[in-house]
Design a protein around this motif. Sequence first.
Motif, short mmCIF file in Angstrom:
data_model
loop_
_atom_site.label_atom_id
_atom_site.label_comp_id
_atom_site.label_asym_id
_atom_site.label_seq_id
_atom_site.Cartn_x
_atom_site.Cartn_y
_atom_site.Cartn_z
N SER A 130 0.87 -1.17 0.00
CA SER A 130 0.00 0.00 0.00
C SER A 130 0.91 1.23 0.00
CB SER A 130 -0.89 0.01 1.25
OG SER A 130 -0.09 0.23 2.40
N LYS A 131 0.41 2.36 -0.43
CA LYS A 131 1.21 3.59 -0.47
C LYS A 131 1.75 3.93 0.93
CE LYS A 131 2.44 7.64 -2.38
NZ LYS A 131 3.89 7.70 -2.41
N GLU A 132 0.92 3.76 1.92
CA GLU A 132 1.32 4.08 3.29
C GLU A 132 2.49 3.22 3.74
OE1 GLU A 132 -1.27 2.81 6.71
OE2 GLU A 132 -1.47 4.98 6.90
N VAL A 133 2.43 1.93 3.48
CA VAL A 133 3.53 1.04 3.88
C VAL A 133 4.76 1.30 3.02
CG1 VAL A 133 4.27 -1.37 4.00
CG2 VAL A 133 1.97 -0.73 4.79
N TYR A 134 4.56 1.48 1.73
CA TYR A 134 5.69 1.75 0.82
C TYR A 134 6.49 2.96 1.31
CZ TYR A 134 8.19 2.80 -3.51
OH TYR A 134 9.17 3.06 -4.44
N ASP A 135 5.78 4.02 1.67
CA ASP A 135 6.46 5.24 2.12
C ASP A 135 7.19 5.05 3.44
OD1 ASP A 135 5.63 6.60 -0.12
OD2 ASP A 135 3.91 7.54 0.88
#
Length: 69
Positions: A33-38
Amino acid sequence: SILDIVVNNEIDLDGYGACEGTLTCSTCHLIFSKEVYDALPNKPTDEELDMLDLAYELTDTSRLGCQII
Ligand code: FES
């Protein structure tokens, strides 16, 4: 790396990590997910990005599990 976690815990993911982290396959491709990726601890290197280009169904939040440390 995430590859080490898979190997050390004998998690049976068929074909995962075929090159054992030498950046010559893309079988350790993960999509976050974008949140985890970041929030991942390190950013992809140019070498990882080159190999990711060969990954199946590449996304903007794709990484190679063997390169996440
Ligand atoms: Fe081959 Fe990650 S295990 S590139």
